[in-house]
Design a protein around this motif. Sequence first.
Motif, PDB file in Angstrom:
ATOM      1  N   THR A 789       0.827  -1.209   0.000  1.00 49.65           N
ATOM      2  CA  THR A 789       0.000   0.000   0.000  1.00 49.65           C
ATOM      3  C   THR A 789       0.858   1.255   0.000  1.00 49.65           C
ATOM      4  OG1 THR A 789      -1.685  -1.220   1.224  1.00 49.65           O
ATOM      5  CG2 THR A 789      -1.871   1.168   1.210  1.00 49.65           C
ATOM      6  N   VAL A 793       0.463   4.638  -2.336  1.00 52.15           N
ATOM      7  CA  VAL A 793       0.286   5.978  -1.765  1.00 52.15           C
ATOM      8  C   VAL A 793       1.421   6.901  -2.201  1.00 52.15           C
ATOM      9  CG1 VAL A 793       0.206   7.317   0.375  1.00 52.15           C
ATOM     10  CG2 VAL A 793      -1.066   5.164   0.190  1.00 52.15           C
ATOM     11  N   LEU A 828      -6.644   5.261  -5.547  1.00 52.31           N
ATOM     12  CA  LEU A 828      -6.613   5.026  -4.097  1.00 52.31           C
ATOM     13  C   LEU A 828      -7.781   4.117  -3.677  1.00 52.31           C
ATOM     14  CD1 LEU A 828      -4.943   5.792  -1.640  1.00 52.31           C
ATOM     15  CD2 LEU A 828      -6.468   7.747  -1.292  1.00 52.31           C
ATOM     16  N   TRP A 854      -2.720   3.947   7.665  1.00 49.51           N
ATOM     17  CA  TRP A 854      -2.943   4.850   6.534  1.00 49.51           C
ATOM     18  C   TRP A 854      -2.394   6.240   6.833  1.00 49.51           C
ATOM     19  CZ3 TRP A 854      -4.550   3.506   1.759  1.00 49.51           C
ATOM     20  CH2 TRP A 854      -5.169   2.263   1.600  1.00 49.51           C
ATOM     21  N   VAL A 858       0.537   8.369   4.703  1.00 47.66           N
ATOM     22  CA  VAL A 858       0.313   9.717   4.158  1.00 47.66           C
ATOM     23  C   VAL A 858       1.344  10.677   4.716  1.00 47.66           C
ATOM     24  CG1 VAL A 858      -1.282  11.660   4.078  1.00 47.66           C
ATOM     25  CG2 VAL A 858      -2.130   9.328   3.714  1.00 47.66           C
TER      26      VAL A 858
END
Length: 882
Positions: A789, A793, A828, A854, A858
């Motif tokens: 992931t 991102v 996303l 998450w 970020v």
Amino acid sequence: MADSSAPWHARDQAEALLTLGSCEEGLSPAEAGVRLERYGENRLDREEAPGPGAIIIRQFRSTLVAVLIAAAVFSLIIGETVDAVAILIIVLMNAAFGAAQEWQAEKAMEALRRMLGLQAVVVRGGAETGIDAAAVVPGDIVVLDTGMKVPADLRLISATSLQVDEAPLTGESVPVGKAVLPLPEETPLMERANMAYMGTAVVNGRGRGVAVATGMATEFGRIAGLSRTVRDIETPLARRLAVLSTRIGQIALFVAAAVVLAGLLQGRGAYELVLIGVSLAVAVIPEGLPAVVTLTLAIGVRAMLRRNCLIRHLPASETLGAVSVIGTDKTGTLTKNEMTVTAIALPGRDIRVSGTGYAPMGGFFVGERAVDPAEVPGLSAFLRAAVICSHASLTPDGGIIGSPTEGALVVAAAKAGIGRDGLPGIEEELSFSSARKRMTVIVGKGERRIAYMKGGPEIVLARCTAVLADGAARSLDTETLEVLAAGVEGMAGEGLRVIAAAYRPFDDGEDPEEGLVYLGAAGIQDPPREEAREAVERARKAGINVIMITGDASLTAAAVGRAVGLGQGEALTGADIDGMDDTSLLAALKSANILARVTAEHKLRVIGLLTGDGHIVAMTGDGVNDAPALKKAHVGIAMGVKGTDVAREASDIVLVDDNFASIVAGVEEGRREADNIAKFTRYLLSSNVGEIVAVAGGLVVGLPLVLLPAQILWVNLVTDGATALVLGVEPAERGIMRRPPADPGAEILSSRAMTAVLLIGGWIGAVVLLIFALLQEADLDRARTLAFTGFVVFELINVFNFRSFSSTLREIGPFSNRYLVAAVAGSLALQVAAVYHPILQAAFRTVPLSVGDWALLVLISLPLLAAGEGWKWAVKRREKSG
């Protein structure tokens, strides 16, 4: 049949007929049938348009596509069916997009095609007969009349006021007057007044000719055949992508081999190492690049069409953006292709005429003062004479029927309220010919009649003994003659075509063409397009050298060149080119912007020298004589309105409006496409570098596989697909038309670009590897899901770094490309599904992530964006200071 080695224009009519076994009664139907069997149909051979199969196969002629297919086959061999199928789907989608676009272009071309001449009138067995032009054979007597297309190469045997538009063959914009007398053997093609050539059009008069050549034996056929000897030039984009693809393939093999070797030294199992090798090969190869390039070019096709450029081959739009030289036609491209009277020189008074084109709108001026033409002595008399001594007429829709030159005179008269109504009709005519250079008509009946003459000023003045000055005829003395001649020379020096008019009442027994009263002369031009000068200037600011290449006379070409900003010097003529060796000609082309009286062979030589000197050349053209040059140039641009089928089929781009300004607009669009292709290529490669660093780095330090092959492919699909594609619709960079053309030898990745790609990709890979290394011992599935992931991102954030090479997000607006925002959001969402949807979890071996996971990803990604913005700011600051 008689035999002769002399060319047809050097033979008299009787000899031509005898040689061809014909006569003025024409061939018999039976003989015509025999000759049709012997010579074949009167058609030009055409390269067959590629069918669907050929177009589809063309989409696979790419090194990168070959590398992708090889990767898919290898994946299939080792049992990675999902990877193999995914790669093949990408390849097939790319081929489908490219094939669909080229097929649409071919269909658009079919809609633009017009047959050269579908019908012909011939004399057979003494009777005029209408036949299909394909059935015309050598020896046929062909009847010509106003509005007809010439169906074959003819040696004229009769001509009455016959004028032919030979622009499609010679580039000469002014219709050519025809005669029948033999000419010297050395007479050049564009001066052979006793010949009429296939594909040209009769604009005035009538005549007859014997067919001396048909089909590919005609001048049209010879030049069409010449174009087939010209090989297509590889486009800059194709060359750059081929180099990039080869290097990517080499890197993929090297990385895979190195990692497998390192794994063997670590004692890992062979199957695992093969799996890792395939994973790294997949990581190296930007699977989405061919599809994204194709889609970007396809989107550009629609943008080009909005700018009146119909793209026939996808890479042509990007190649247009790279041109450093544009060779442009004159008539209809830089000019309006509408002959217009702009000046009238009366004895003792010069008149300026406003208004352009064939609409009778405009006025008359003496200096800056508008005048009533009825109050200017001699003006009405001159305009009435011009109308009487012509066959042209106006149409209700603002066009003309007949010769463009005569049409210009009729329009000028209409601006003064003078039309054919009320004027006497022609009773007798002494027709124009290239030998006479004048036309005389006689009106009135009985003993007292009036002759009106128009023609070249020197011809008309030589037959005048008086001038009409202040409404009265007075003797033409030497001083007045010199003044009139000087005025005519002044108009000719401005590139105007000058037509003089005179008249005389005469009695029976008197010569109607001697002792005339001179009325004046009109200066006629094909006015430049209003936007042409600005377009030429824009091209120059963009570092593009514009060269006008025309078959027209040098004075006319030079005048138009001055009007549109192509310099003040004289034109370089075809004769000048013939007298130069290649070195001298190439040196002359660095400063000569106007080439006049050139042939198809001259154009090929010029393009060959320019391309050999490293230039990317775009060439425009409309006639069959332009086809070889259109094919030889990097970008061949045919005229869609007045172009011939042969020219359009040899081209890469068809100009819908025949306007030079549209070419310059197309250059801007092409540069935007090239920039955007570079943007998403670098973006894709930076992402792949990150994957290599993470996967290879993990292997080197003895960690489990950071990403599985299916996860790598998913990352490439999610981040390299839609997000890369929408980079292709980024608007043009500021100042895009104030920078020189790209170096044709430059690669997509410059040293500075490669540095940025390695730094960004290395940062992404190192961060992902660090996350995985810290968490994999506690929970391998969670660590791999976070790494998986994290790549998505980081790369979705990274895409904003590549929106511009020079402007920061603040300058261009972070949300100005709404398609990119939507693509990032969509990608996303797909990754969220891959993490939480049970079916996708099983496919990609993921586990659910927490909100904190998450947030961490970020937060870690923000420095990546800040670093990219700082890089641009530093580069811009250095460029301003240095």
